[in-house]
Scaffold this motif. Structure first.
Motif, mmCIF file in Angstrom:
data_model
loop_
_atom_site.group_PDB
_atom_site.id
_atom_site.type_symbol
_atom_site.label_atom_id
_atom_site.label_comp_id
_atom_site.label_asym_id
_atom_site.label_seq_id
_atom_site.Cartn_x
_atom_site.Cartn_y
_atom_site.Cartn_z
ATOM 1 N N PHE A 29 0.865 -1.186 0.000
ATOM 2 C CA PHE A 29 0.000 0.000 0.000
ATOM 3 C C PHE A 29 0.899 1.233 0.000
ATOM 4 N N VAL A 31 2.016 5.027 -0.063
ATOM 5 C CA VAL A 31 1.497 6.333 0.363
ATOM 6 C C VAL A 31 2.625 7.360 0.240
ATOM 7 N N CYS A 58 4.179 5.745 8.915
ATOM 8 C CA CYS A 58 3.327 6.309 7.859
ATOM 9 C C CYS A 58 4.054 7.422 7.101
ATOM 10 N N PRO A 89 -5.247 10.946 7.041
ATOM 11 C CA PRO A 89 -4.230 10.471 7.992
ATOM 12 C C PRO A 89 -4.822 9.604 9.112
ATOM 13 N N CYS A 90 -4.073 8.598 9.518
ATOM 14 C CA CYS A 90 -4.507 7.727 10.618
ATOM 15 C C CYS A 90 -4.509 8.529 11.928
HETATM 16 N N1 THU Z 1 -0.217 4.396 5.949
HETATM 17 C C1 THU Z 1 0.263 5.661 5.734
HETATM 18 O O1 THU Z 1 1.401 5.839 5.298
HETATM 19 N N2 THU Z 1 -0.550 6.706 6.032
HETATM 20 C C2 THU Z 1 -1.841 6.596 6.475
HETATM 21 O O2 THU Z 1 -2.482 7.612 6.708
HETATM 22 C C3 THU Z 1 -2.432 5.285 6.670
HETATM 23 C C4 THU Z 1 -1.535 4.112 6.483
HETATM 24 C C5 THU Z 1 0.643 3.256 5.605
HETATM 25 C C6 THU Z 1 1.121 2.434 6.768
HETATM 26 C C7 THU Z 1 1.400 1.114 6.094
HETATM 27 O O3 THU Z 1 2.697 1.125 5.534
HETATM 28 C C8 THU Z 1 0.391 1.042 4.963
HETATM 29 O O4 THU Z 1 -0.070 2.375 4.765
HETATM 30 C C9 THU Z 1 -0.792 0.142 5.234
HETATM 31 O O5 THU Z 1 -1.400 0.426 6.445
#
Ligand code: THU
Length: 131
Positions: A29, A31, A58, A89-90
């Motif tokens: 995934f 980002v 992240c 964002p988480c």
């Molecule tokens: N992730 C991010 O980089 N940002 C976010 O806001 C949500 C999740 C990344 C963490 C991990 O490497 C992958 O996405 C899957 O969760």
């Protein structure tokens, strides 16, 4: 507002470029994140995973820590890009963003356009030690 949207679209294209460096062999995934600071500087980051999954970070925190490491602690806007779907964002990243701004726009992508939401709406009443 039109100029702001154009600026944010540019910031999103920087985040998109950053996503190409994503190290995400486990989730697959990708980002990318681009942080606009009050002096106009832009810092990027990507998600970086680890075989010990909990050590992964992240894209947003990588970008913010990059900005702070370069002496910029005033965040104006944060663009987050992923090629698969949109992400905001988480929770952990929302708290980290709130450390450096109480009023930044968060830009995220949809298939055809960008969307904008303020950090105040994403994380109301964020934790802080100072009043
Ligand atoms: N992730 C991010 O980089 N940002 C976010 O806001 C949500 C999740 C990344 C963490 C991990 O490497 C992958 O996405 C899957 O969760």
């Amino acid at each position: 507002m039109k100029n702001k949207k154009e600026l944010y679209k540019k910031l999103m294209s920087v985040a998109q470029k950053a996503s190409k460096n994503s190290y995400s062999p486990y989730s697959k995934f990708k980002v990318g994140c681009a942080v606009l600071c009050s002096n106009g500087e832009i810092y990027t980051g990507t998600n970086i995973e680890n075989a010990s999954y909990g050590l992964s970070i992240c894209a947003e925190r990588t970008a913010i820590f990059n900005a702070v490491s370069n002496g910029n602690t005033k965040i104006e806007a944060v663009a987050v890009y992923t090629p698969y779907k949109y992400v905001t964002p988480c929770g952990a990243c929302r708290q980290v963003i709130s450390e450096f701004t109480k009023n930044a726009d968060i830009i995220y992508n949809s298939i055809t356009d960008i969307k904008i939401i303020n950090i105040k709406k994403l994380l109301p009443d964020s934790f802080c030690l100072k009043s």
